[in-house]
Design a protein around this motif. Structure first.
Motif, short mmCIF file in Angstrom:
data_model
loop_
_atom_site.label_atom_id
_atom_site.label_comp_id
_atom_site.label_asym_id
_atom_site.label_seq_id
_atom_site.Cartn_x
_atom_site.Cartn_y
_atom_site.Cartn_z
N ILE A 232 0.85 -1.19 0.00
CA ILE A 232 0.00 0.00 0.00
C ILE A 232 0.89 1.25 0.00
O ILE A 232 1.81 1.36 0.80
CB ILE A 232 -0.94 0.01 1.22
CG1 ILE A 232 -1.83 -1.23 1.20
CG2 ILE A 232 -1.79 1.28 1.24
CD1 ILE A 232 -2.62 -1.46 2.47
N GLU A 233 0.59 2.17 -0.91
CA GLU A 233 1.37 3.40 -1.02
C GLU A 233 0.42 4.57 -1.22
O GLU A 233 -0.63 4.44 -1.87
CB GLU A 233 2.33 3.30 -2.22
CG GLU A 233 3.17 4.52 -2.47
CD GLU A 233 4.08 4.89 -1.31
OE1 GLU A 233 3.54 5.45 -0.32
OE2 GLU A 233 5.29 4.62 -1.38
N GLU A 234 0.75 5.71 -0.62
CA GLU A 234 -0.06 6.90 -0.82
C GLU A 234 0.48 7.70 -2.01
O GLU A 234 1.68 7.72 -2.27
CB GLU A 234 -0.09 7.77 0.44
CG GLU A 234 1.23 8.41 0.81
CD GLU A 234 1.09 9.36 1.99
OE1 GLU A 234 -0.03 9.46 2.54
OE2 GLU A 234 2.09 10.01 2.33
N ASP A 236 0.05 11.42 -4.22
CA ASP A 236 -0.44 12.79 -4.32
C ASP A 236 -1.02 12.99 -5.72
O ASP A 236 -0.29 13.05 -6.71
CB ASP A 236 0.71 13.78 -4.07
CG ASP A 236 0.24 15.24 -4.01
OD1 ASP A 236 -0.85 15.53 -4.52
OD2 ASP A 236 0.98 16.07 -3.45
N LEU A 360 -9.52 3.91 3.49
CA LEU A 360 -8.12 4.29 3.53
C LEU A 360 -7.22 3.28 2.84
O LEU A 360 -6.24 3.63 2.21
CB LEU A 360 -7.67 4.48 4.98
CG LEU A 360 -8.35 5.62 5.74
CD1 LEU A 360 -7.84 5.66 7.17
CD2 LEU A 360 -8.11 6.96 5.05
N ALA A 361 -7.54 2.01 3.00
CA ALA A 361 -6.71 0.95 2.41
C ALA A 361 -7.54 -0.31 2.30
O ALA A 361 -8.52 -0.50 3.02
CB ALA A 361 -5.47 0.69 3.26
N ASN A 377 -8.24 3.44 -3.70
CA ASN A 377 -8.96 3.95 -2.54
C ASN A 377 -9.41 5.38 -2.81
O ASN A 377 -9.02 6.00 -3.79
CB ASN A 377 -8.10 3.87 -1.29
CG ASN A 377 -7.70 2.43 -0.99
OD1 ASN A 377 -6.53 2.04 -1.08
ND2 ASN A 377 -8.68 1.61 -0.65
N MET A 395 -4.96 13.43 -1.77
CA MET A 395 -4.17 12.22 -1.57
C MET A 395 -5.04 10.97 -1.76
O MET A 395 -6.24 10.97 -1.45
CB MET A 395 -3.55 12.21 -0.17
CG MET A 395 -2.71 13.43 0.16
SD MET A 395 -1.25 13.61 -0.90
CE MET A 395 -0.29 12.17 -0.39
N ASN A 397 -4.63 6.49 -1.55
CA ASN A 397 -3.83 5.29 -1.35
C ASN A 397 -4.09 4.29 -2.46
O ASN A 397 -5.24 4.11 -2.89
CB ASN A 397 -4.14 4.64 0.00
CG ASN A 397 -3.60 5.44 1.17
OD1 ASN A 397 -2.80 6.35 0.97
ND2 ASN A 397 -4.03 5.12 2.37
N SER A 399 -3.76 0.35 -3.16
CA SER A 399 -3.60 -0.92 -2.45
C SER A 399 -3.50 -2.04 -3.47
O SER A 399 -4.47 -2.32 -4.18
CB SER A 399 -4.79 -1.17 -1.51
OG SER A 399 -4.95 -0.12 -0.59
N LYS A 420 3.22 5.26 -9.04
CA LYS A 420 3.10 6.48 -8.23
C LYS A 420 3.75 7.67 -8.93
O LYS A 420 3.14 8.75 -9.02
CB LYS A 420 3.76 6.23 -6.86
CG LYS A 420 3.92 7.46 -5.98
CD LYS A 420 4.70 7.09 -4.71
CE LYS A 420 5.10 8.31 -3.89
NZ LYS A 420 3.95 8.86 -3.15
#
Length: 435
Positions: A232-234, A236, A360-361, A377, A395, A397, A399, A420
């Motif tokens: 999992i990575e957020e 922008d 969120l995830a 997400n 932002m 996420n 997943s 990303k």
């Protein structure tokens, strides 16, 4: 006169069995050649089986939910002239009951043994309280416009329990409102008001059949065979959202509205050539991984019957608007039950998104035999530190789950980081692909 035994045909390459979804005929019905007899399901695709001859229905083999092997007896028809005979002592079925409506206080679904029995006057509030509980015989589907079906789906109302006041029992918007109100008249029949809140009682046995059973089997097999791991990575997506809104404003009504998915697909198309082990399918029986140059994106789609995965083929050839249009058309076909077997198979990587409900995830389950799934997400504005300053950014996420037999953790992380970078710098999505 003679009896013609019609057996379940092979409805798809490699199909060994199929599940009866709904009958379109009843005992004693006169059917014409090529008239639809029954809907059957295999591999998440529902297929209509037409009658090969004209005749009268003598027997139907199997209720909805029954699994039949290819070549099994399906229907016996009485036809003119010679036919394939069945024994004279073949059992006769009972004709289907006619369509009827019953008050909400009618007998509830069967109770599980040992469950407390409700009082005689108990209204069953665990089900969305219908104005009338409609009983339809097998094969009789509620009729309603796509708009009504969509609204019913959004409200969580199963149409099979809604009485329609339109022509030939067609369900209208006002019927949904009456259903929600719990007090009205439908066809001149008065309906009791919804009861005041009270203790709930009752347990229902819900057969797992049709698409729901296919989903359950698929998920079980995926978890049994695939050692999942999630990353999992957020991301922008502020710049990406600005670009998306600008393109939608410029396109107006002449172009399909762009969601995040076409941009994500474009990012996958650019990243996957560097990670061919991720755009792949694993035949674990033969112990062979098939890597693909083409990207066939499965788009997980929620339908009234459950989750299906229509496939947008060769997304590497599509621009943003073509991808958006293809996603929209396939999702609509899936929700309406019109997607065929060829539209629901052959994906090499799947995207799943819960939209505004994305949380969120997530830890999505891989669509076997693929080896990766990308989960989107929801996008939220939140404070982010950039070079010592606190900024409000959009932002999201991402997943992703991977098959650890095929994809190593380092490769999975590198792949997600590449996606990303592409999404955070959306101009790079449109640069010429290196050869």
């Amino acid at each position: 006169m003679a009896r013609y035994v019609f057996k379940l045909p092979d409805v798809g390459e490699g199909t060994a069995e199929a599940e009866i979804v709904a009958w379109h005929v009843a005992l004693g019905d006169r059917v014409a050649e090529d008239q639809t007899l029954v809907d059957v399901m295999t591999d998440k695709a529902t297929v209509e089986i037409p009658s090969p001859v004209a005749g009268t229905v003598l027997s139907l083999n199997g209720d909805p939910g029954t699994m039949l092997a290819v070549g099994s007896e399906l229907v016996v028809l009485e036809v003119e002239g010679d036919g394939a005979h069945v024994p004279d002592d073949a059992p006769a079925d009972t004709p289907n009951a006619s369509l009827a409506t019953v008050p909400l206080t009618a007998t509830p679904p069967p109770m599980i043994a040992g469950a407390p029995a409700p009082e005689a006057a108990t209204v069953w509030p665990d089900v969305s309280p219908p104005a009338l509980l409609v009983r339809r015989p097998p094969g009789v589907k509620p009729t309603a416009s796509p708009a009504v079906r969509r609204r019913a789906w959004d409200l969580g109302i199963p149409l099979q329990f809604v009485a329609g006041s339109g022509p030939d029992g067609r369900i209208l918007h006002r019927d949904l409102e009456r259903h929600l109100d719990g007090a009205s008249e439908v066809g001149g029949v008065a309906v009791a008001e919804r009861p005041s809140p009270s203790a709930r009682a009752g347990v229902w046995e819900v057969p797992v059949r049709g698409l729901r059973r296919r989903i359950a089997e698929s998920m079980q097999e995926a978890k049994r065979h695939i050692p999942h791991f999630s990353y999992i990575e957020e991301i922008d997506v502020t710049a990406l959202e600005e670009l998306r809104l600008h393109l939608n404003a410029e396109g107006g009504a002449t172009r399909p509205k762009l969601t995040l998915l076409p941009f994500l697909i474009r990012a996958l198309v650019r990243a996957l050539p560097e990670f061919p082990q991720i755009n792949a399918r694993y035949d674990d029986a033969a112990n062979v991984v098939h890597r693909f140059a083409a990207v066939h994106a499965g788009i997980a789609t929620q339908t009234p019957g459950g989750l299906v995965v229509p496939v947008v083929r060769h997304v590497e050839t599509l621009d943003l608007w073509q991808a958006a249009d293809a996603i929209r058309k396939l999702a609509a076909a899936a929700r309406d039950g019109q997607a065929g077997r060829e539209q629901l198979s052959g994906s090499t990587i799947t995207i799943t998104s819960l939209g505004a409900l994305g949380g969120l995830a997530t830890t999505p389950i891989i669509n076997r035999p693929e080896v990766a799934i990308v989960g989107v997400n929801k996008i939220v504005e939140r404070p982010v530190v950039r070079k010592g300053a606190i900024l409000i950014r959009s932002m999201m996420n991402l997943s992703c789950s991977f098959d650890h037999r095929v994809v190593d953790g380092w490769d999975a992380a590198s792949f997600v980081q590449q996606v990303k970078t592409l999404l955070e710098q959306p101009a790079t999505l449109f640069l010429d692909q290196p050869q």
